[in-house]
Scaffold this motif. Structure first.
Motif, mmCIF file in Angstrom:
data_model
loop_
_atom_site.group_PDB
_atom_site.id
_atom_site.type_symbol
_atom_site.label_atom_id
_atom_site.label_comp_id
_atom_site.label_asym_id
_atom_site.label_seq_id
_atom_site.Cartn_x
_atom_site.Cartn_y
_atom_site.Cartn_z
ATOM 1 N N PRO A 21 -1.765 5.840 -8.545
ATOM 2 C CA PRO A 21 -2.851 5.513 -9.650
ATOM 3 C C PRO A 21 -3.877 6.271 -9.578
ATOM 4 N N LYS A 22 -4.073 7.243 -8.816
ATOM 5 C CA LYS A 22 -5.204 8.353 -8.800
ATOM 6 C C LYS A 22 -4.961 9.517 -9.622
ATOM 7 N N CYS A 23 -3.422 10.183 -9.087
ATOM 8 C CA CYS A 23 -3.182 11.252 -9.798
ATOM 9 C C CYS A 23 -1.943 11.404 -10.558
ATOM 10 N N GLY A 24 -1.042 10.221 -10.367
ATOM 11 C CA GLY A 24 0.144 10.041 -11.238
ATOM 12 C C GLY A 24 1.530 10.619 -10.422
ATOM 13 N N LYS A 25 1.354 11.194 -9.089
ATOM 14 C CA LYS A 25 2.431 11.694 -8.535
ATOM 15 C C LYS A 25 3.032 10.554 -8.099
ATOM 16 N N PRO A 26 4.526 10.864 -7.349
ATOM 17 C CA PRO A 26 5.077 9.634 -6.677
ATOM 18 C C PRO A 26 4.541 9.447 -5.489
ATOM 19 N N LEU A 27 4.536 7.944 -5.109
ATOM 20 C CA LEU A 27 4.131 7.529 -3.760
ATOM 21 C C LEU A 27 5.736 7.654 -2.946
ATOM 22 N N LEU A 28 4.941 7.650 -1.516
ATOM 23 C CA LEU A 28 6.195 7.925 -0.519
ATOM 24 C C LEU A 28 5.934 6.998 0.539
ATOM 25 N N GLU A 29 6.854 6.490 1.457
ATOM 26 C CA GLU A 29 6.614 6.009 2.837
ATOM 27 C C GLU A 29 6.125 6.759 3.586
ATOM 28 N N ARG A 30 5.149 6.733 4.364
ATOM 29 C CA ARG A 30 4.947 7.402 5.414
ATOM 30 C C ARG A 30 4.764 6.723 6.874
ATOM 31 N N HIS A 31 4.500 7.571 7.663
ATOM 32 C CA HIS A 31 4.276 6.721 9.243
ATOM 33 C C HIS A 31 3.058 7.381 9.977
ATOM 34 N N ARG A 32 2.321 6.516 10.275
ATOM 35 C CA ARG A 32 1.007 6.982 11.136
ATOM 36 C C ARG A 32 1.441 7.927 12.269
ATOM 37 N N LYS A 33 0.392 8.708 12.361
ATOM 38 C CA LYS A 33 0.629 9.295 13.701
ATOM 39 C C LYS A 33 0.301 8.495 14.857
ATOM 40 N N SER A 34 -0.617 7.826 14.737
ATOM 41 C CA SER A 34 -1.343 7.101 15.712
ATOM 42 C C SER A 34 -0.454 6.000 16.374
ATOM 43 N N ASP A 35 0.215 5.185 15.513
ATOM 44 C CA ASP A 35 1.186 4.301 16.110
ATOM 45 C C ASP A 35 2.512 4.274 15.428
ATOM 46 N N GLY A 36 2.715 4.853 14.607
ATOM 47 C CA GLY A 36 3.998 4.972 13.886
ATOM 48 C C GLY A 36 4.180 3.860 12.849
ATOM 49 N N GLY A 37 2.913 3.174 12.732
ATOM 50 C CA GLY A 37 3.080 2.214 11.440
ATOM 51 C C GLY A 37 3.166 2.636 10.159
ATOM 52 N N LEU A 38 4.065 1.897 9.333
ATOM 53 C CA LEU A 38 4.291 2.373 8.071
ATOM 54 C C LEU A 38 3.084 2.389 6.936
ATOM 55 N N PHE A 39 2.734 3.441 6.020
ATOM 56 C CA PHE A 39 1.943 3.086 5.030
ATOM 57 C C PHE A 39 2.533 3.763 3.952
ATOM 58 N N ILE A 40 2.060 3.652 2.680
ATOM 59 C CA ILE A 40 2.472 4.072 1.394
ATOM 60 C C ILE A 40 1.282 5.223 1.043
ATOM 61 N N GLY A 41 1.959 6.555 1.009
ATOM 62 C CA GLY A 41 0.891 7.640 0.470
ATOM 63 C C GLY A 41 1.121 8.456 -0.667
ATOM 64 N N CYS A 42 0.433 9.183 -1.169
ATOM 65 C CA CYS A 42 0.597 10.086 -2.293
ATOM 66 C C CYS A 42 1.333 11.265 -1.821
ATOM 67 N N SER A 43 2.611 11.968 -2.853
ATOM 68 C CA SER A 43 3.118 12.934 -2.284
ATOM 69 C C SER A 43 2.305 14.109 -2.660
ATOM 70 N N GLY A 44 1.233 13.836 -3.408
ATOM 71 C CA GLY A 44 0.192 14.925 -3.708
ATOM 72 C C GLY A 44 -0.696 15.292 -2.424
ATOM 73 N N PHE A 45 -0.520 14.561 -1.308
ATOM 74 C CA PHE A 45 -1.123 14.880 -0.168
ATOM 75 C C PHE A 45 -1.254 16.278 0.219
ATOM 76 N N PRO A 46 -2.141 17.074 0.664
ATOM 77 C CA PRO A 46 -3.501 16.519 1.035
ATOM 78 C C PRO A 46 -4.632 16.556 -0.349
ATOM 79 N N ALA A 47 -4.078 17.552 -1.547
ATOM 80 C CA ALA A 47 -4.933 17.137 -2.652
ATOM 81 C C ALA A 47 -5.489 15.901 -3.162
#
Ligand SMILES: [Zn+2]
Length: 259
Positions: free
Chosen positions: A225-251
């Motif tokens: 919703p911020k930049c219009g790029k596709p969202l991806l499923e990612r895993h947190r480094k700390s505990d491996g938990g799933l979250f949704i992040g922007c493929s435009g990371f780190p911008a």
């Protein structure tokens, strides 16, 4: 569906026509969001509100300029005092939000929070779309945001001329007061026209149109919703938990907990 502790409240609601009786409860959908819409529409039709002429549920309204998709209105009610567009929200927990904030929060506890798009803004787009479709001024519409019983409205904006935020159990009482305060804006011919046009729209809210709408919503959910790029499923480094992040990371650092 009804626990012992709120059985009394439930019986009061049944007597007032705001909830279906025990047998009618079998017709309430299992899905909690759909159940709230069902009960809201049930109450509008059964609580003896003399100003209510007709209600519609899950109405698909064509998109207006500037919007990228059709609007789905949870419940729409035609009255002689105006057209009421109701958005139901079935979140649990404490609800926090400001009128001009894009994201509101439902907080179950310190660790479990859910963010959702500002329902005032969401329903404002619905009103705009249906006003454009009916070719009526937006001033003839009232926006109602109706939360279910599983939450507490901890910090939400004061009601205004444009919108009203309440919980399901206060809806009918609030509407009665609203009807008394407001002047008549639709007489018989106007009412007939409005209902005819909405009947046509309801007939068009077919399975095919609904499927297209669902696809549009899913596509929007998978876009940042911020930049219009596709969202991806990612895993947190700390505990491996799933979250949704922007493929435009780190911008772009947009994240959310789930799809
Ligand atoms: Zn992004």
């Amino acid at each position: 569906m009804v626990s012992r502790c709120n059985l009394f409240d439930y019986m009061v609601d049944v007597v007032k026509g705001e909830m279906p009786g025990p047998i009618g409860m079998f017709r309430v959908p299992d899905d909690k969001g759909a159940a709230l819409e069902y009960i809201i529409e049930y109450a509008l039709n059964n609580a003896l509100l003399v100003n209510v002429y007709k209600t519609y549920k899950n109405l698909l309204v064509p998109r207006v300029e500037g919007e990228d998709r059709t609007s789905e209105i949870d419940v729409l009610m035609v009255s002689d005092k105006g057209i009421f567009v109701l958005e139901s929200k079935n979140y649990a927990g404490l609800i926090f939000g400001c009128a001009d904030q894009r994201q509101w929060t439902a907080s179950l506890n310190r660790y479990t929070k859910e963010r959702f798009y500002n329902p005032i803004m969401q329903n404002r787009a619905h009103v705009k779309a249906v006003a454009a479709y009916l070719e009526l001024p937006e001033g003839m519409f009232r926006s109602y945001i109706v939360f279910g019983e599983r939450c507490e409205l901890k910090q939400v904006p004061e009601n205004t001329e444009e919108y009203h935020i309440c919980q399901r159990r206060r809806l009918i009482k609030t509407l009665r007061r609203d009807f008394r305060k407001r002047r008549t804006v639709l007489e018989s011919d106007g009412l007939k026209d409005v209902m005819q046009r909405l009947d046509e729209l309801a007939a068009g809210s077919s399975r095919e149109a609904r499927q297209t709408h669902i696809e549009q919503v899913q596509a929007a959910m998978r876009t940042c919703p911020k930049c219009g790029k596709p969202l991806l499923e990612r895993h947190r480094k700390s505990d491996g938990g799933l979250f949704i992040g922007c493929s435009g990371f780190p911008a772009c650092r947009y994240i959310r907990d789930r799809w």
